[in-house]
Design an enzyme around this catalytic site. Structure first.
Site, mmCIF file in Angstrom:
data_model
loop_
_atom_site.group_PDB
_atom_site.id
_atom_site.type_symbol
_atom_site.label_atom_id
_atom_site.label_comp_id
_atom_site.label_asym_id
_atom_site.label_seq_id
_atom_site.Cartn_x
_atom_site.Cartn_y
_atom_site.Cartn_z
ATOM 1 N N GLY A 34 0.823 -1.381 -0.165
ATOM 2 C CA GLY A 34 0.017 -0.032 0.104
ATOM 3 C C GLY A 34 0.995 1.280 -0.047
ATOM 4 O O GLY A 34 0.263 2.410 -0.259
ATOM 5 N N CYS A 243 -27.773 -9.409 -17.382
ATOM 6 C CA CYS A 243 -27.069 -9.232 -18.866
ATOM 7 C C CYS A 243 -27.884 -9.599 -19.973
ATOM 8 O O CYS A 243 -28.416 -10.751 -20.015
ATOM 9 C CB CYS A 243 -25.755 -10.206 -18.678
ATOM 10 N N CYS A 246 -25.787 -12.569 -21.860
ATOM 11 C CA CYS A 246 -25.801 -14.111 -21.183
ATOM 12 C C CYS A 246 -26.392 -14.218 -19.845
ATOM 13 O O CYS A 246 -26.220 -15.160 -19.234
ATOM 14 C CB CYS A 246 -24.005 -13.940 -21.001
ATOM 15 N N CYS A 268 -22.989 -7.321 -19.619
ATOM 16 C CA CYS A 268 -21.492 -7.496 -18.737
ATOM 17 C C CYS A 268 -20.388 -6.697 -19.250
ATOM 18 O O CYS A 268 -20.139 -6.651 -20.389
ATOM 19 C CB CYS A 268 -21.130 -8.922 -18.828
ATOM 20 N N CYS A 274 -18.730 -12.771 -20.140
ATOM 21 C CA CYS A 274 -19.892 -12.769 -20.842
ATOM 22 C C CYS A 274 -19.744 -13.989 -22.241
ATOM 23 O O CYS A 274 -20.573 -14.701 -22.200
ATOM 24 C CB CYS A 274 -20.190 -11.335 -21.561
#
Lengths: 301, 366
Positions: A34, A243, A246, A268, A274
């Site tokens: 970080g 979606c 899909c 998606c 997808c």
């Protein structure tokens, strides 16, 4: 110079000295999760702000046997992803893929793939502004002191002010996280939907900011906690639609406007996810839906 | 509909093909040669070399042509090439005292040893578009002076220094930092600031320099001297044990004589602002020297209140390759983040609508 000798480029474009310098920065970043490690970012043959940090990180870790996937907005086919993938195919002659699970290195802008990352994979994030405190304090000299002193009250005040003004935390992407209980880190402009995927990920996560000359990292299985309050816990976006292609749900969606009468459909954002689902026989409603786009917050409603 | 985001590869290659076509333009018109650009657009080439930080007029001219005359794009091309070049040595500091002077003016003294020389300048031309230049009319050869055998031409600031009237230029054997090879940490040394300024954007420095003249970090500047000309570049070769001249470059140097300062132990003296640019670029050398002086505020215990005095602000924003990349990246897709914002906005609006549902005038929620 009437006949300039044509330039020749090293494997993966960068010279080996530069790669070593970047690898040292990466190792330091992994050692201090970080923490933003300054590095001597090079001018790259693509514009600053278009992934020069991610490209330098990828170039430094790429080997001839790697399989590279590049996504932008979750999609392999967006123009900048195509351009960066073509760059590495040209200068490093590496295999490329669109399949998340086949990739050893995934360079991304703004998304984490829906398919969970696995041990041994590396995800490289393109970062525009690595400093999570930048919009609260524009000076680098100040923000470095704030990190050193772990003085993060300002971020909480900002989140609190959001709640006071809007009733919600109004940060929807680049949502700040705390790493291993120490450094507050910018996760790059991924939607906060993707923040939980960073927590305890078995993959190595590297972040490169070329213009701002910073590299930071999350080693595998690092604690990554999105900042929040007890009475306003962190929540992610939820899409009520499925979606259109899909039929997936509980994934991040792109809204596609299909006409000028309010017609739109949701698909998606992760194109590989997808396509994989469709190849497995999943099929969505397809047609534009007059869906009411009730993306909302679990806690809000 | 969704296929609109597909086929990026074909779209990119077609776009590049169209761009190449536009770049070449009407095929009946002869293509520009690199020599034409080097010779006839030399100040544009100079700017590309200066901000590209690479002295190579032919490569810069190729970049200008490839960039269709977009100088920032050409600078970018040169930078991306420069970054791949190996470093084999550091040159010795160039000696502008031994410059083969093409132009030299001082605004502080009417006459100076070595004389004032106007040289190839736009100054004192009337900015009237010249119809005779529409074609290719014969141009008279220039008048040349006899070059004095004694090449030395002392700098005006050295003359002031010999009387103790200006802060001394203190020689240093410290290895200078390198902006392009190290990450910079603020506060930085003056050498890093000067590196950033000399490759910084001319327009940005011009505006900042101008702002100091209008009161935002005033420095009371006088042009001590501007000189333009060729200087030799020498490299120490360890094998032979002496410096070898590897070529000559044209540079513009500006010494700005600025606001005097004194302290308890030393009487007041003028201070310096310095500008040095590849090629002929007086405007930028002058702006650079103004901004250099403004950024030295801390050295002279001046309050830092104006943008030009703020090294972090100036250095972080003066690079036009960085700036153009980040500004223009906004045209890249941001669907994902925009979707996140859209969702929040819709939620806030729905909540606002529900909160005011009691009032008859309220709009129906979505």
């Amino acid at each position: 110079m009437t006949n300039p000798s044509l330039p020749a480029y090293n494997f993966a474009y960068l010279d080996e000295q530069t790669k070593r310098m970047i690898r040292r920065a990466i190792l330091k970043a992994i050692a201090v999760p970080g923490y933003q490690v300054p590095f001597a970012s090079r001018d790259m043959p693509m514009p600053y702000g278009w992934g020069t940090g991610g490209v330098q990180v990828t170039a430094s870790i790429l080997g001839p046997d790697d399989v590279l996937k590049v996504i932008d907005q979750g999609a392999d086919d967006t123009t900048n992803a195509v351009s960066i993938r073509a760059f590495f195919a040209k200068v490093a002659d590496v295999a490329t893929t669109t399949r998340t699970e086949d990739a050893t290195i995934i360079q991304t802008r703004h998304r984490i793939p829906e398919t969970p990352l696995a041990h041994g994979q590396i995800i490289v994030y393109q970062v525009p502004i690595p400093e999570p405190l930048r919009f609260l304090e524009p000076r680098e000299t100040e923000t470095r002191v704030m990190h050193a002193l772990e003085e993060y009250g300002l971020v909480h005040v900002k989140l609190y002010e959001d709640i006071a003004q809007h009733g919600h935390i109004a940060t929807t992407y680049a949502y700040p996280v705390k790493v291993e209980g120490r450094y507050v880190m910018d996760p790059s402009p991924i939607p906060k939907f993707d923040n939980p995927k960073m927590h305890h990920s078995p993959a190595l996560q590297l972040f490169g900011a070329g213009r701002e000359k910073r590299i930071y990292a999350l080693p595998p299985f690092t604690d990554v906690v999105s900042l929040d309050f007890e009475d306003h816990p962190f929540t992610v976006q939820r899409f009520d639609c499925r979606c259109a292609l899909c039929d997936a749900q509980d994934v991040y969606m792109d809204e596609v406007i299909t006409d000028d009468r309010g017609g739109r459909m949701f698909v998606c954002s992760d194109t590989d996810h997808c396509e994989t689902r469709r190849s497995e026989g999943c099929q969505g409603a397809g047609l534009p839906q007059h869906c009411t786009a009730k993306a909302g917050w679990e806690a809000a409603e | 509909m969704y296929v609109a985001v597909k086929g990026g590869e074909t779209a990119i290659s077609n776009a590049h093909r169209l761009m190449a076509n536009r770049r070449r333009g009407d095929r009946n018109v002869p293509a520009l040669s690199v020599e034409q650009i080097v010779n006839q657009l030399s100040l544009g080439v100079d700017r590309v070399m200066a901000e590209g930080s690479l002295y190579d007029p032919e490569l810069a001219a190729m970049a200008v042509r490839q960039a269709r005359g977009d100088l920032i794009e050409a600078i970018f091309l040169l930078r991306a090439y420069r970054t791949t070049l190996p470093r084999f040595s550091n040159a010795r500091p160039i000696d502008t005292n031994r410059m083969r002077i093409e132009r030299r003016v001082s605004a502080t003294f009417k006459d100076i040893p070595g004389g004032q020389l106007l040289g190839p300048t736009f100054d004192y031309t009337h900015r009237l578009i010249d119809p005779s230049m529409a074609g290719d009319e014969a141009v008279a050869h220039p008048v040349k002076r006899e070059r004095p055998t004694d090449e030395s031409c002392p700098r005006v600031t050295d003359l002031l220094d010999s009387q103790g009237l200006i802060e001394a230029d203190v020689p240093s054997n410290d290895e200078p930092g390198d902006l392009t090879r190290e990450a910079i940490a603020y506060p930085v040394g003056r050498e890093i600031r000067l590196q950033a300024l000399t490759r910084g954007d001319e327009g940005f420095l011009l505006a900042l320099g101008y702002s100091t003249q209008r009161g935002y970090g005033r420095t009371h500047p006088f042009v001590g001297e501007i000189r333009i000309g060729m200087v030799d570049v020498e490299v120490e070769v360890p094998e032979v044990g002496f410096a070898v001249c590897i070529g000559a470059i044209r540079v513009t140097e500006c010494q700005m004589v600025s606001q005097f300062k004194g302290s308890g132990d030393s009487p007041p003296r003028f201070t310096r602002g310095y500008g040095l640019i590849f090629g002929q670029s007086e405007r930028k050398a002058m702006a650079m020297s103004l901004v250099d002086r403004a950024m030295r505020a801390d050295e002279f215990n001046e309050q830092r209140l104006a943008p030009a005095q703020d090294e972090e602000f100036v250095l972080e924003h003066c690079d036009n390759v960085q700036a153009t990349g980040f500004v223009e990246h906004l045209k890249l897709p941001h669907y994902v983040d925009f979707q996140a914002e859209l969702d929040l906005l819709r939620t806030l609006r729905r909540e606002a609508a529900m909160a005011s549902a009691d009032t008859p005038m309220s709009e129906a929620a979505e």
